[in-house]
Design an enzyme around this catalytic site. Structure first.
Site, PDB file in Angstrom:
ATOM      1  N   GLU A  31       0.053  33.422 -26.806  1.00  0.00           N
ATOM      2  CA  GLU A  31      -0.009  34.724 -26.136  1.00  0.00           C
ATOM      3  C   GLU A  31       0.585  34.662 -24.730  1.00  0.00           C
ATOM      4  OE1 GLU A  31      -0.456  37.513 -27.396  1.00  0.00           O
ATOM      5  OE2 GLU A  31      -1.154  36.826 -29.365  1.00  0.00           O
ATOM      6  N   TYR A  75      -4.503  42.268 -21.411  1.00  0.00           N
ATOM      7  CA  TYR A  75      -3.829  42.055 -22.687  1.00  0.00           C
ATOM      8  C   TYR A  75      -4.229  40.718 -23.310  1.00  0.00           C
ATOM      9  CZ  TYR A  75      -0.741  40.540 -26.216  1.00  0.00           C
ATOM     10  OH  TYR A  75      -0.303  40.032 -27.399  1.00  0.00           O
ATOM     11  N   ASP A 111      -0.156  45.924 -25.278  1.00  0.00           N
ATOM     12  CA  ASP A 111       1.063  45.522 -24.586  1.00  0.00           C
ATOM     13  C   ASP A 111       2.099  46.641 -24.738  1.00  0.00           C
ATOM     14  OD1 ASP A 111       1.953  45.464 -27.138  1.00  0.00           O
ATOM     15  OD2 ASP A 111       1.989  43.300 -27.297  1.00  0.00           O
TER      16      ASP A 111
END
Length: 374
Positions: free
Chosen positions: A40, A123, A141
């Site tokens: 991520e 996020y 996002d």
DNA sequence: AACGCGGGGGT
DNA sequence: ACCCCAGCGTT
């Protein structure tokens, strides 16, 4: 707000589509929160195809929280070399060290603790909690905002924080019981593969039937996004300094300051140009020599023009002229090697693997190697 | 809320 | 030559 029927149509059809069309990505082969976390962070502002080889190398080199926590930072930066946004790597290691020391290596499975970690914002916390732990948290996002702004026809500027809050609330409401991991990944997958920024593939979209933007013919116009300011140009003159004598075959490199742009990365010596335009090569080289002497106490004998190149950041463009040079008389002290500050090194092509460089300098050095092989 | 922070791929 | 990003930290 929006009808339950419209929301359920979205969630149900998106999940079904994802089961069939999801890509086989390396970080989807595990539920290890540490691996999800790495992926991520790498995926922030970076495309999947770019990330994949970095991810493989990174988890091989740092397979556990402990391995990354105890690694020298320079090794981490080197593994990140070329990915950009290097503060992501420094923050990731700092946060992993905290997980190692404070949480016994277990990535905290709750919003408060995980959000307190360096580099973990709304996020990334949502992505880890949902994907790794299947917790019903939104992970919003740019992709998700694009998909939602189209399906629900939301005309708010997605650059505004208030819009993000709206999107997070909506995204959370869309998660059906027990499906957070798949649903959030499905939402991003749809944005990446079907509901693309331009020319979206509506005819293959699983939720086209109730997409409000499609119905209104607005899919190309959404999301609404305020234009960013263009990057400001900066002229920079680079000295490609080749060693002589005992340093033959090596180049002089230096390490950037601890803080700020490209912190602690290595580079070729260069100076920012005080004027807005270049002069003749001869004048440029004289000014470069003066600047290096004044700012760095490095005396060079100018050589030939080598190449022009650019380095583009989101906010600055470095327009660079590279000149070859050899070390000449030094300003002070007059002789010896000790004058070289600790952050300078002579390196040859064989030691480049020990230092992390921004890509622009990798390109320059590769160009040099290419010409010298030929 | 605005700004600083890399690099590559798509059209 | 533009456009787009699987964002976060600082101020």
């Amino acid at each position: 707000m929006y009808s339950e029927e419209k929301k359920q149509h979205f969630s149900k059809n998106l999940l079904e589509w994802y089961q069939i069309h999801k890509r086989d990505l390396p970080w989807r082969r595990s539920r290890n929160p540490y691996y999800i976390w790495i992926s991520e962070v790498m995926l922030q502002q970076t495309r999947v195809d770019t990330v994949i080889p970095y991810f493989h190398r990174f988890v091989e080199q740092f397979p556990t929280v402990e391995a990354l926590a105890t690694a020298p930072e320079e090794h981490v930066l080197k593994a990140w070399e070329g990915l950009g946004y290097y503060s992501r790597a420094r923050n990731l290691q700092s946060a992993v060290r905290e997980v190692h020391e404070r949480y016994e290596g277990v990535v905290p499975p709750n919003k408060e603790e995980i959000s307190a970690l360096k580099g973990v914002g709304p996020y990334t916390s949502g992505a880890i909690l949902s994907i790794a732990y299947n917790k019903p948290e939104p992970a919003v996002d740019g992709n998700v905002m694009r998909v939602l702004s189209r399906y629900f026809l939301i005309e708010e500027d997605i650059m505004k924080p208030s819009t993000r809050t709206i999107m997070e609330k909506l995204a959370k409401e869309l998660i059906l019981e027990g499906t957070a991991s798949d649903f959030n990944q499905a939402l991003m997958e749809l944005g990446a593969m079907v509901c693309t920024p331009r020319s979206p593939h509506c005819l293959t979209c699983p939720v086209m039937a109730q997409c409000s933007a499609r119905e209104a013919g607005m899919e190309e116009a959404l999301p609404i996004k305020k234009k960013a300011k263009p990057p400001r140009p900066e002229l920079r003159a680079v000295a490609f300094i080749e060693g002589t004598g005992e340093h033959a075959g090596k180049w002089l490199i230096r390490q950037r300051p601890q803080e700020g742009l490209l912190a602690r990365m290595w580079e070729l010596p260069h100076v920012e140009w005080s004027s807005n335009e270049w002069h003749s090569d001869g004048e440029n080289q004289d000014l470069l020599r003066e600047a290096l002497a004044n700012q760095e106490q490095i005396g060079i004998q100018p050589g030939d023009w080598f190449m022009d190149t650019e380095h583009i950041f989101s906010h600055i463009v470095w327009k660079m002229k590279v000149y070859r040079a050899k070390l000449g008389d030094l300003q002070r002290p007059p002789t010896g090697d000790e004058w070289i500050p600790f952050h300078y090194r002579w390196v040859g092509p064989e030691n480049l693997q020990d230092y992390a460089f921004p890509n622009v300098f990798v390109r320059i050095m590769k160009e040099w190697q290419g010409r010298n092989e030929a």
